[in-house]
Write a protein that holds these residues in place. Structure first.
Motif, PDB file in Angstrom:
ATOM      1  N   LEU A 161     -52.552  66.223  25.763  1.00 40.32           N
ATOM      2  CA  LEU A 161     -51.719  67.419  25.710  1.00 40.32           C
ATOM      3  C   LEU A 161     -51.082  67.716  27.059  1.00 40.32           C
ATOM      4  N   ARG A 162     -51.883  67.693  28.102  1.00 39.34           N
ATOM      5  CA  ARG A 162     -51.341  67.952  29.439  1.00 39.34           C
ATOM      6  C   ARG A 162     -50.385  66.850  29.867  1.00 39.34           C
ATOM      7  N   LEU A 163     -50.680  65.621  29.462  1.00 45.64           N
ATOM      8  CA  LEU A 163     -49.769  64.516  29.773  1.00 45.64           C
ATOM      9  C   LEU A 163     -48.426  64.714  29.085  1.00 45.64           C
ATOM     10  N   ALA A 164     -48.451  65.148  27.822  1.00 46.82           N
ATOM     11  CA  ALA A 164     -47.204  65.387  27.090  1.00 46.82           C
ATOM     12  C   ALA A 164     -46.391  66.493  27.748  1.00 46.82           C
ATOM     13  N   VAL A 165     -47.056  67.568  28.150  1.00 46.08           N
ATOM     14  CA  VAL A 165     -46.369  68.677  28.818  1.00 46.08           C
ATOM     15  C   VAL A 165     -45.749  68.190  30.128  1.00 46.08           C
ATOM     16  N   ALA A 166     -46.500  67.386  30.876  1.00 52.31           N
ATOM     17  CA  ALA A 166     -45.986  66.872  32.152  1.00 52.31           C
ATOM     18  C   ALA A 166     -44.807  65.932  31.937  1.00 52.31           C
ATOM     19  N   ALA A 167     -44.896  65.048  30.926  1.00 49.85           N
ATOM     20  CA  ALA A 167     -43.816  64.088  30.670  1.00 49.85           C
ATOM     21  C   ALA A 167     -42.531  64.801  30.259  1.00 49.85           C
ATOM     22  N   ILE A 168     -42.678  65.835  29.441  1.00 51.14           N
ATOM     23  CA  ILE A 168     -41.495  66.611  29.044  1.00 51.14           C
ATOM     24  C   ILE A 168     -40.984  67.436  30.222  1.00 51.14           C
ATOM     25  N   GLY A 169     -41.912  67.987  31.000  1.00 56.35           N
ATOM     26  CA  GLY A 169     -41.529  68.843  32.111  1.00 56.35           C
ATOM     27  C   GLY A 169     -40.710  68.136  33.170  1.00 56.35           C
ATOM     28  N   VAL A 170     -41.064  66.891  33.487  1.00 58.87           N
ATOM     29  CA  VAL A 170     -40.329  66.192  34.537  1.00 58.87           C
ATOM     30  C   VAL A 170     -38.898  65.896  34.120  1.00 58.87           C
ATOM     31  N   VAL A 171     -38.658  65.758  32.807  1.00 64.09           N
ATOM     32  CA  VAL A 171     -37.295  65.531  32.339  1.00 64.09           C
ATOM     33  C   VAL A 171     -36.522  66.848  32.270  1.00 64.09           C
ATOM     34  N   VAL A 172     -37.208  67.925  31.891  1.00 65.99           N
ATOM     35  CA  VAL A 172     -36.561  69.238  31.878  1.00 65.99           C
ATOM     36  C   VAL A 172     -36.091  69.624  33.275  1.00 65.99           C
ATOM     37  N   LEU A 173     -36.812  69.152  34.305  1.00 62.03           N
ATOM     38  CA  LEU A 173     -36.422  69.462  35.688  1.00 62.03           C
ATOM     39  C   LEU A 173     -35.065  68.879  36.057  1.00 62.03           C
ATOM     40  N   GLU A 174     -34.561  67.930  35.246  1.00 61.07           N
ATOM     41  CA  GLU A 174     -33.260  67.352  35.555  1.00 61.07           C
ATOM     42  C   GLU A 174     -32.160  68.416  35.589  1.00 61.07           C
ATOM     43  N   PHE A 175     -32.254  69.407  34.719  1.00 68.04           N
ATOM     44  CA  PHE A 175     -31.193  70.418  34.622  1.00 68.04           C
ATOM     45  C   PHE A 175     -31.062  71.234  35.904  1.00 68.04           C
ATOM     46  N   PRO A 176     -32.151  71.849  36.408  1.00 75.95           N
ATOM     47  CA  PRO A 176     -31.987  72.591  37.672  1.00 75.95           C
ATOM     48  C   PRO A 176     -31.678  71.685  38.852  1.00 75.95           C
ATOM     49  N   LEU A 177     -32.155  70.431  38.830  1.00 83.88           N
ATOM     50  CA  LEU A 177     -31.859  69.519  39.934  1.00 83.88           C
ATOM     51  C   LEU A 177     -30.365  69.238  40.031  1.00 83.88           C
ATOM     52  N   VAL A 178     -29.756  68.982  38.860  1.00 81.65           N
ATOM     53  CA  VAL A 178     -28.316  68.714  38.847  1.00 81.65           C
ATOM     54  C   VAL A 178     -27.538  69.948  39.301  1.00 81.65           C
ATOM     55  N   ALA A 179     -28.000  71.139  38.886  1.00 75.40           N
ATOM     56  CA  ALA A 179     -27.284  72.370  39.203  1.00 75.40           C
ATOM     57  C   ALA A 179     -27.457  72.795  40.655  1.00 75.40           C
ATOM     58  N   LEU A 180     -28.662  72.606  41.208  1.00 77.78           N
ATOM     59  CA  LEU A 180     -28.962  73.155  42.530  1.00 77.78           C
ATOM     60  C   LEU A 180     -28.866  72.131  43.657  1.00 77.78           C
ATOM     61  N   PHE A 181     -29.130  70.863  43.342  1.00 73.62           N
ATOM     62  CA  PHE A 181     -29.173  69.846  44.399  1.00 73.62           C
ATOM     63  C   PHE A 181     -28.262  68.676  44.026  1.00 73.62           C
ATOM     64  N   SER A 182     -26.989  68.937  43.961  1.00 72.72           N
ATOM     65  CA  SER A 182     -26.038  67.911  43.528  1.00 72.72           C
ATOM     66  C   SER A 182     -26.006  66.715  44.465  1.00 72.72           C
ATOM     67  N   GLY A 183     -26.404  66.911  45.703  1.00 78.08           N
ATOM     68  CA  GLY A 183     -26.368  65.801  46.652  1.00 78.08           C
ATOM     69  C   GLY A 183     -27.638  64.981  46.703  1.00 78.08           C
ATOM     70  N   TYR A 184     -28.707  65.484  46.082  1.00 80.12           N
ATOM     71  CA  TYR A 184     -29.994  64.817  46.219  1.00 80.12           C
ATOM     72  C   TYR A 184     -30.687  64.509  44.890  1.00 80.12           C
ATOM     73  N   PHE A 185     -30.145  64.975  43.770  1.00 83.22           N
ATOM     74  CA  PHE A 185     -30.856  64.790  42.521  1.00 83.22           C
ATOM     75  C   PHE A 185     -30.941  63.320  42.105  1.00 83.22           C
ATOM     76  N   SER A 186     -30.075  62.462  42.673  1.00 79.73           N
ATOM     77  CA  SER A 186     -30.153  61.030  42.337  1.00 79.73           C
ATOM     78  C   SER A 186     -31.408  60.387  42.905  1.00 79.73           C
ATOM     79  N   TRP A 187     -32.139  61.115  43.759  1.00 77.34           N
ATOM     80  CA  TRP A 187     -33.416  60.610  44.249  1.00 77.34           C
ATOM     81  C   TRP A 187     -34.510  60.724  43.191  1.00 77.34           C
ATOM     82  N   TYR A 188     -34.242  61.497  42.151  1.00 77.90           N
ATOM     83  CA  TYR A 188     -35.242  61.766  41.116  1.00 77.90           C
ATOM     84  C   TYR A 188     -35.459  60.517  40.266  1.00 77.90           C
ATOM     85  N   PRO A 189     -36.686  59.958  40.214  1.00 74.62           N
ATOM     86  CA  PRO A 189     -36.902  58.671  39.533  1.00 74.62           C
ATOM     87  C   PRO A 189     -36.516  58.670  38.064  1.00 74.62           C
ATOM     88  N   TRP A 190     -36.769  59.788  37.361  1.00 73.64           N
ATOM     89  CA  TRP A 190     -36.501  59.821  35.919  1.00 73.64           C
ATOM     90  C   TRP A 190     -35.015  59.820  35.595  1.00 73.64           C
TER      91      TRP A 190
END
Length: 254
Positions: A161-190
């Motif tokens: 359960l915690r693994l599923a939440v974490a796996a979904i969470g790291v992908v959900v983080l893509e949205f704020p990364l793209v919005a807030l860190f346009s110059g650095y979000f490409s460092w994000y492995p996922w």
């Protein structure tokens, strides 16, 4: 090593894994059917949304689930009583995750060929088949980089359960990364598979950078080293669900 592979594959014969694979292929089929109106193979074979959201979550979860199953079943200590080194167990799990990732991509590619042949006006040719094969191989290599991250998440989270939440969470983080860190979000492995596979160079906001790929690769390698350390170098506690720091003491004593 072959025995370990068989053991790890047997662990995947669970309803959760089966339904997850059915879900991935079903979503891919629906995505294929929605793109048949293009009439062209170049447009049809672009798995944009699968590479952006679905596949990173699924492949990360499956890699971690191979480790989680040991902890949830309190099998960690028992597995280490077999005449195999911990490093062999770790390698077997990662190889099974690699094989499963490749199998999902191959099945997805076969769905593309079948649906495209049935519904596209443009005929299927050998160059298209060759390009599809190269794309599948390239995407498989990219997704292999996410498997150490999934292994580390599985070792740390301990439960499915915690693994599923974490796996979904790291992908959900893509949205704020793209919005807030346009110059650095490409460092994000996922985001690396999506940016590498679908970078047209036209959208600067979603442009893959060489620096970003190197940083993402470094994070993947660090995850592999850390997961190796936690699984191979540290000993499990008596209940098989967590690690106790005793390996270094035993090494000194020996």
């Amino acid at each position: 090593m072959l025995t370990l592979w068989k053991v790890e594959f047997m662990k995947l014969k669970r309803p959760l894994v089966g339904w997850m694979l059915v879900f991935v292929l079903a979503v891919h089929l629906i995505a294929d059917l929605s793109k048949t109106g293009s009439g062209e193979w170049d447009v049809f074979l672009q798995a944009v949304y699968m590479d952006l959201w679905i596949r990173p979550v699924v492949f990360t979860f499956l890699a971690g689930y191979l480790f989680v199953m040991d902890y949830e079943g309190r099998m960690q200590s028992l597995c280490f009583t077999y005449p195999f080194r911990r490093s062999e167990w770790f390698i077997a799990k990662m190889l099974v995750a690699c094989a499963l990732t490749g199998a999902v991509l191959v099945l997805s590619g076969l769905l593309d060929i079948v649906v495209g042949t049935l519904f596209l006006a443009e005929p299927l040719t050998w160059p298209i088949l060759a390009n599809q094969g190269q794309t599948l191989l390239f995407s498989w290599c990219l997704y292999l980089g996410l498997l150490p991250l999934g292994a580390l998440m599985g070792i740390v989270t301990v439960t499915a359960l915690r693994l599923a939440v974490a796996a979904i969470g790291v992908v959900v983080l893509e949205f704020p990364l793209v919005a807030l860190f346009s110059g650095y979000f490409s460092w994000y492995p996922w985001l690396s598979p999506y940016l590498t596979m679908h970078d047209s160079g036209q959208n600067e906001a979603l442009h893959v950078s060489e620096t970003g790929l190197w940083v993402a690769l470094s994070i993947m390698l660090l995850s592999l080293m850390l997961s190796w350390y936690l699984y191979v170098m540290k000993e499990p506690s008596d209940d098989g669900r967590s690690f106790s720091i005793r390996s270094s003491v035993k090494k000194v004593e020996s």
